[in-house]
Structure formats: C-alpha cells, structure tokens
Design an enzyme around this catalytic site. Structure first.
Site, mmCIF file in Angstrom:
data_model
loop_
_atom_site.group_PDB
_atom_site.id
_atom_site.type_symbol
_atom_site.label_atom_id
_atom_site.label_comp_id
_atom_site.label_asym_id
_atom_site.label_seq_id
_atom_site.Cartn_x
_atom_site.Cartn_y
_atom_site.Cartn_z
ATOM 1 N N LYS A 14 0.851 -1.212 0.000
ATOM 2 C CA LYS A 14 0.000 0.000 0.000
ATOM 3 C C LYS A 14 0.873 1.243 0.000
ATOM 4 O O LYS A 14 2.053 1.216 0.387
ATOM 5 C CB LYS A 14 -0.931 0.038 1.211
ATOM 6 C CG LYS A 14 -0.245 -0.068 2.598
ATOM 7 C CD LYS A 14 0.222 1.214 3.225
ATOM 8 C CE LYS A 14 0.781 1.020 4.641
ATOM 9 N NZ LYS A 14 1.502 2.163 5.184
ATOM 10 N N PRO A 96 9.835 -4.770 0.069
ATOM 11 C CA PRO A 96 10.800 -4.533 1.154
ATOM 12 C C PRO A 96 10.099 -4.185 2.463
ATOM 13 O O PRO A 96 9.010 -3.611 2.445
ATOM 14 C CB PRO A 96 11.614 -3.335 0.642
ATOM 15 C CG PRO A 96 10.817 -2.708 -0.439
ATOM 16 C CD PRO A 96 9.892 -3.741 -0.984
ATOM 17 N N TRP A 97 10.697 -4.561 3.593
ATOM 18 C CA TRP A 97 10.084 -4.233 4.882
ATOM 19 C C TRP A 97 10.789 -3.027 5.495
ATOM 20 O O TRP A 97 11.848 -2.605 5.031
ATOM 21 C CB TRP A 97 10.053 -5.411 5.825
ATOM 22 C CG TRP A 97 11.361 -6.108 6.040
ATOM 23 C CD1 TRP A 97 12.328 -5.759 6.936
ATOM 24 C CD2 TRP A 97 11.834 -7.262 5.343
ATOM 25 N NE1 TRP A 97 13.373 -6.631 6.850
ATOM 26 C CE2 TRP A 97 13.104 -7.571 5.876
ATOM 27 C CE3 TRP A 97 11.298 -8.060 4.338
ATOM 28 C CZ2 TRP A 97 13.855 -8.650 5.427
ATOM 29 C CZ3 TRP A 97 12.055 -9.139 3.895
ATOM 30 C CH2 TRP A 97 13.306 -9.418 4.442
ATOM 31 N N GLY A 98 10.154 -2.511 6.558
ATOM 32 C CA GLY A 98 10.653 -1.258 7.130
ATOM 33 C C GLY A 98 10.552 -0.140 6.113
ATOM 34 O O GLY A 98 11.319 0.814 6.114
ATOM 35 N N ALA A 99 9.567 -0.253 5.230
ATOM 36 C CA ALA A 99 9.441 0.656 4.094
ATOM 37 C C ALA A 99 8.201 1.542 4.177
ATOM 38 O O ALA A 99 8.048 2.466 3.385
ATOM 39 C CB ALA A 99 9.399 -0.146 2.796
ATOM 40 N N GLY A 100 7.280 1.205 5.097
ATOM 41 C CA GLY A 100 6.015 1.952 5.129
ATOM 42 C C GLY A 100 5.062 1.485 4.043
ATOM 43 O O GLY A 100 4.058 2.125 3.759
ATOM 44 N N GLY A 103 4.006 -4.336 3.807
ATOM 45 C CA GLY A 103 4.156 -5.687 3.243
ATOM 46 C C GLY A 103 3.867 -6.792 4.252
ATOM 47 O O GLY A 103 3.171 -7.766 3.934
ATOM 48 N N GLY A 104 4.382 -6.661 5.457
ATOM 49 C CA GLY A 104 4.168 -7.689 6.470
ATOM 50 C C GLY A 104 2.686 -7.776 6.839
ATOM 51 O O GLY A 104 2.135 -8.873 7.006
ATOM 52 N N SER A 106 0.209 -7.024 4.930
ATOM 53 C CA SER A 106 -0.513 -7.624 3.803
ATOM 54 C C SER A 106 -0.330 -9.140 3.797
ATOM 55 O O SER A 106 -1.269 -9.893 3.513
ATOM 56 C CB SER A 106 -0.004 -7.013 2.495
ATOM 57 O OG SER A 106 -0.771 -7.460 1.412
ATOM 58 N N ASP A 138 -2.134 -2.013 10.511
ATOM 59 C CA ASP A 138 -2.391 -1.948 9.067
ATOM 60 C C ASP A 138 -3.122 -3.178 8.530
ATOM 61 O O ASP A 138 -3.580 -3.171 7.384
ATOM 62 C CB ASP A 138 -1.060 -1.835 8.299
ATOM 63 C CG ASP A 138 -0.550 -0.404 8.229
ATOM 64 O OD1 ASP A 138 -1.331 0.525 8.515
ATOM 65 O OD2 ASP A 138 0.629 -0.219 7.877
HETATM 66 C C1 CDM Z 1 2.401 4.031 9.825
HETATM 67 C C2 CDM Z 1 1.377 3.060 9.309
HETATM 68 O O1 CDM Z 1 1.978 2.125 8.423
HETATM 69 C C3 CDM Z 1 0.330 3.805 8.518
HETATM 70 O O2 CDM Z 1 -0.272 2.991 7.591
HETATM 71 C C4 CDM Z 1 0.727 2.291 10.440
HETATM 72 O O3 CDM Z 1 0.134 3.176 11.349
HETATM 73 C C5 CDM Z 1 1.683 1.351 11.133
HETATM 74 O O4 CDM Z 1 1.034 0.156 11.276
HETATM 75 P P1 CDM Z 1 1.791 -1.192 11.654
HETATM 76 O O5 CDM Z 1 3.135 -1.242 11.008
HETATM 77 O O6 CDM Z 1 0.817 -2.300 11.398
HETATM 78 O O7 CDM Z 1 2.023 -0.938 13.173
HETATM 79 P P2 CDM Z 1 1.956 -1.931 14.409
HETATM 80 O O8 CDM Z 1 2.820 -3.113 14.120
HETATM 81 O O9 CDM Z 1 0.542 -2.150 14.807
HETATM 82 O O10 CDM Z 1 2.646 -1.012 15.509
HETATM 83 C C6 CDM Z 1 4.020 -0.814 15.650
HETATM 84 C C7 CDM Z 1 4.218 0.253 16.707
HETATM 85 O O11 CDM Z 1 3.913 1.545 16.156
HETATM 86 C C8 CDM Z 1 3.197 2.340 17.080
HETATM 87 N N1 CDM Z 1 1.906 2.738 16.472
HETATM 88 C C9 CDM Z 1 1.395 2.037 15.425
HETATM 89 C C10 CDM Z 1 0.218 2.425 14.831
HETATM 90 C C11 CDM Z 1 -0.450 3.561 15.365
HETATM 91 N N2 CDM Z 1 -1.612 3.994 14.826
HETATM 92 N N3 CDM Z 1 0.075 4.231 16.419
HETATM 93 C C12 CDM Z 1 1.247 3.838 16.979
HETATM 94 O O12 CDM Z 1 1.709 4.467 17.919
HETATM 95 C C13 CDM Z 1 3.047 1.522 18.349
HETATM 96 O O13 CDM Z 1 4.085 1.925 19.222
HETATM 97 C C14 CDM Z 1 3.295 0.110 17.903
HETATM 98 O O14 CDM Z 1 3.895 -0.650 18.907
HETATM 99 N N1 ATP Z 2 6.001 -11.374 6.514
HETATM 100 C C1 ATP Z 2 6.682 -10.265 6.852
HETATM 101 N N2 ATP Z 2 7.024 -9.374 5.908
HETATM 102 C C2 ATP Z 2 7.687 -8.247 6.240
HETATM 103 N N3 ATP Z 2 8.085 -7.924 7.474
HETATM 104 C C3 ATP Z 2 7.777 -8.771 8.455
HETATM 105 C C4 ATP Z 2 7.066 -9.969 8.182
HETATM 106 N N4 ATP Z 2 6.903 -10.597 9.344
HETATM 107 C C5 ATP Z 2 7.471 -9.853 10.294
HETATM 108 N N5 ATP Z 2 8.021 -8.754 9.778
HETATM 109 C C6 ATP Z 2 8.682 -7.704 10.561
HETATM 110 O O1 ATP Z 2 7.739 -6.630 10.681
HETATM 111 C C7 ATP Z 2 8.380 -5.374 10.563
HETATM 112 C C8 ATP Z 2 7.488 -4.421 9.737
HETATM 113 O O2 ATP Z 2 7.240 -4.965 8.492
HETATM 114 P P1 ATP Z 2 6.180 -4.303 7.453
HETATM 115 O O3 ATP Z 2 6.679 -4.564 6.083
HETATM 116 O O4 ATP Z 2 4.774 -4.684 7.767
HETATM 117 O O5 ATP Z 2 6.200 -2.839 7.899
HETATM 118 P P2 ATP Z 2 6.624 -1.539 7.237
HETATM 119 O O6 ATP Z 2 7.384 -1.721 5.988
HETATM 120 O O7 ATP Z 2 7.267 -0.756 8.299
HETATM 121 O O8 ATP Z 2 5.224 -0.979 6.800
HETATM 122 P P3 ATP Z 2 4.142 -0.235 7.685
HETATM 123 O O9 ATP Z 2 4.874 0.623 8.667
HETATM 124 O O10 ATP Z 2 3.381 0.538 6.695
HETATM 125 O O11 ATP Z 2 3.341 -1.338 8.297
HETATM 126 C C9 ATP Z 2 9.743 -5.618 9.934
HETATM 127 O O12 ATP Z 2 10.696 -5.089 10.818
HETATM 128 C C10 ATP Z 2 9.894 -7.128 9.824
HETATM 129 O O13 ATP Z 2 11.057 -7.597 10.457
#
Ligand code: CDM
Ligand code: ATP
Length: 292
Positions: A14, A96-100, A103-104, A106, A138
């Site tokens: 997304k 890629p992860w940690g990308a916003g 992916g995880g 989804s 997400d």
């Molecule tokens: C930044 C976004 O990607 C926007 O789409 C999301 O809000 C993040 O969603 P996400 O990666 O699924 O996040 P989660 O794995 O639920 O949360 C990771 C950490 O981010 C913080 N967190 C997350 C979502 C949110 N609305 N407020 C928060 O403060 C919390 O400290 C949480 O422990």
């Molecule tokens: N199947 C998976 N794919 C990607 N990351 C994963 C998965 N399972 C666990 N993770 C862990 O979850 C963390 C966040 O991954 P993800 O790709 O959902 O987040 P993101 O790229 O930060 O996106 P968003 O912040 O939008 O959720 C990563 O640090 C990764 O190590």
C-alpha cells in the site's frame, strides 16, 4: 473434493496518499487519518493444508524473521477458531520491509483470508478484521481489500473510489522501525480533523505525511530520496513511517512539464536502492474471499 492447497495468492503493498496524526489514545497508539491505496508491488503466498495442526513457513524470496507475521496470523486464527488443521506457507517476499509499504501486514491479511477458506471456517469479514487488528494496525485495511479512508489506529475503514494512477516508488537502503517514528519527539500529534468530503473535493491538497519529519531525522536517506523525487519529478512524499517515498508518475510524461520520464529516475538510482513504477489496484485480488 476437499481443498488442500491454494497457490499464487497475492499480498499487495500500500501507499499512504497522505497521513495525518490527529491524536493519541491512552495506551500510546496514535490516532490517524489517512488514505490507503493498494499497489501492484506484491508478495506471493502458497498455502497448503497440513492435517495434524502444525504450522510452518518456507521462504522462496528474501528471508524473513523466524516468527514472521504469516506464522503469527496462522497461529492466531488457529487459536481463536479452535481449528485442529495446520498449514505450510511458502512465501515469495518481494516487498521490502521497514518501508512503510505494509508488506508484512498484507502477508498477515492474505494468510487470514487463505486459511479462513482452506480450513473451512467461513468467518465473516468483521471477525477477521478484529483478529487482524491484534496482529498490526495496518492489517484490517488489507483484509478490507479496497482503497480506503482510514481512521482510528487503522481499524476504521471506509472504502473510497479513486481514479487509477501510476506511482514512482523509491526505497532507500534503510529499514525504519515504525515504533521509532511514532515515539519521536519531532512528531506533531495535533493535525486538525478533516473529512472524506473535504479530501474528495480537493485531493491534490492532501500531500502531507506527519511522520515524514521524524523519519527524515531518523534516516538521512529519506531526505535524499525525497530530494531525488523533487529533482526528477517535481515533488514526493513518504508512505507510512518510511523509508519508501513516492510520487504520482502519470502526470510526468516528460518534456512538456520539464521533468524526466520516471523510468529514467529508476535507471540512475544509487547502488542498494530499489525503485518501481507501480500501478494502483482496483481491489485486493482476494477481496471476495471474505463475506461482509
Ligand atoms: C504508519 C502506518 O503504516 C500507517 O499505515 C501504520 O500506522 C503502522 O502500522 P503497523 O506497522 O501495522 O504498526 P503496528 O505493528 O501495529 O505497531 C508498531 C508500533 O507503532 C506504534 N503505532 C502504530 C500504529 C499507530 N496507529 N500508532 C502507533 O503508535 C506503536 O508503538 C506500535 O507498537
Ligand atoms: N512477513 C513479513 N514481511 C515483512 N516484514 C515482516 C514480516 N513478518 C514480520 N516482519 C517484521 O515486521 C516489521 C514491519 O514490516 P512491514 O513490512 O509490515 O512494515 P513496514 O514496511 O514498516 O510498513 P508499515 O509501517 O506501513 O506497516 C519488519 O521489521 C519485519 O522484520
């Protein structure tokens, strides 16, 4: 004939077209307003039934953490449903992860949709959404399966129709932990509430991501990525908590607006960067797999 395997299940990423932080809950989670758009950058899952209840995973693409979100989703559904069946999930990780890019999340959503079918649970979407929220903020959006106006911490989802679009997405070689951005002292948490109607009336004005300043301070590569987009296609913004940035690509055919064809940007990316020209999706390809 009973169902024993589901192959080539897409788990699309997304983009957040904008992201406002409008408050904070007593538990520390942040209240957001955002528009989420599905794009055609995706992972692929193959899910096979295992009769004895065991749940396992193998990696066909990039290697994932041992206890990844697919496994966590499968175990959560097994525990909540009391199902005695198991599954093996082979995942071709491309996003890629940690990308916003979510992916995880989804992957987790696709796992829940697949196992709901493979295990014959027939849970309604509302129940899958509630379970998904326990796995990540997400996840409900991806189970919803349509471009959406999203509020709360991610659980209030209103589908919206948006015109098809192309995006140039750049991912610098840095993974940003979401939690680090939400806990940043640079984060402003008081953007005024708005409405879908205001957004739909003037979409171009909604180009602010309140997490961007904190992410740029966390990682200079985010600023570098935004500068690249500014130089080449005029403007850019971050998705989610970064590190990926993007710009609409459809409006930059080249010479007449003075900017490069987005494909030229991809050809000149620094080593270690990933770039993609993505298209928006009308819906998650498995959107019909959950009933309302
Ligand atoms: C930044 C976004 O990607 C926007 O789409 C999301 O809000 C993040 O969603 P996400 O990666 O699924 O996040 P989660 O794995 O639920 O949360 C990771 C950490 O981010 C913080 N967190 C997350 C979502 C949110 N609305 N407020 C928060 O403060 C919390 O400290 C949480 O422990
Ligand atoms: N199947 C998976 N794919 C990607 N990351 C994963 C998965 N399972 C666990 N993770 C862990 O979850 C963390 C966040 O991954 P993800 O790709 O959902 O987040 P993101 O790229 O930060 O996106 P968003 O912040 O939008 O959720 C990563 O640090 C990764 O190590």
């Amino acid at each position: 004939m009973s169902l024993t395997a589901l192959y080539d299940l897409p788990a699309p990423a997304k983009l957040n077209l904008f992201l406002h932080v409008v408050g904070r809950r007593p538990d520390g989670y942040h209240l957001l307003q955002s528009v989420f758009v599905l794009i055609d950058w995706m992972d692929t899952l193959h899910v096979e039934l295992r009769p004895a209840g065991q749940i396992s995973r193998s990696d066909l693409g990039a290697a994932l953490p041992a206890d990844d979100l697919c496994l966590r989703a499968a175990r959560a559904l097994q525990a909540a449903s009391g199902c005695r069946l198991g599954a093996h999930i082979a995942i071709d990780k491309q996003v890629p992860w940690g990308a916003g890019l979510g992916g995880g999340s989804s992957d987790a959503a696709t796992t829940l949709l697949a196992l709901n079918r493979l295990w014959g649970l027939n849970w309604p979407r509302s129940r899958l959404l509630a379970l998904g929220l326990q796995l990540g903020a997400d996840v409900p959006f991806f189970i919803g399966g349509r471009d959406a106006w999203v509020e709360g911490i991610g659980e209030q989802i209103t589908p919206i129709d948006l015109p098809a679009a192309s995006y140039l997405v750049l991912k610098p070689p840095v993974a940003i932990p979401t939690q680090a951005i939400f806990s940043s002292p640079l984060l402003s948490r008081d953007t005024a509430l708005t409405t879908i109607a205001v957004f739909l009336a003037d979409k171009q004005r909604f180009d602010k991501n309140d997490l961007q300043a904190a992410a740029a301070a966390y990682s200079p590569e985010v600023s570098q990525a935004l500068k690249l987009l500014e130089q080449h296609v005029g403007s850019g913004r971050m998705s989610g908590s970064g590190s990926a940035v993007f710009a609409e690509a459809g409006n930059h055919p080249g010479a007449e607006d003075g900017f490069a064809d987005p494909r030229q940007v991809l050809a000149t990316l620094p080593v270690g960067w990933i770039g993609r020209l993505c298209r928006s999706l009308e819906a998650h390809p498995l959107v019909d797999w959950a009933s309302d």
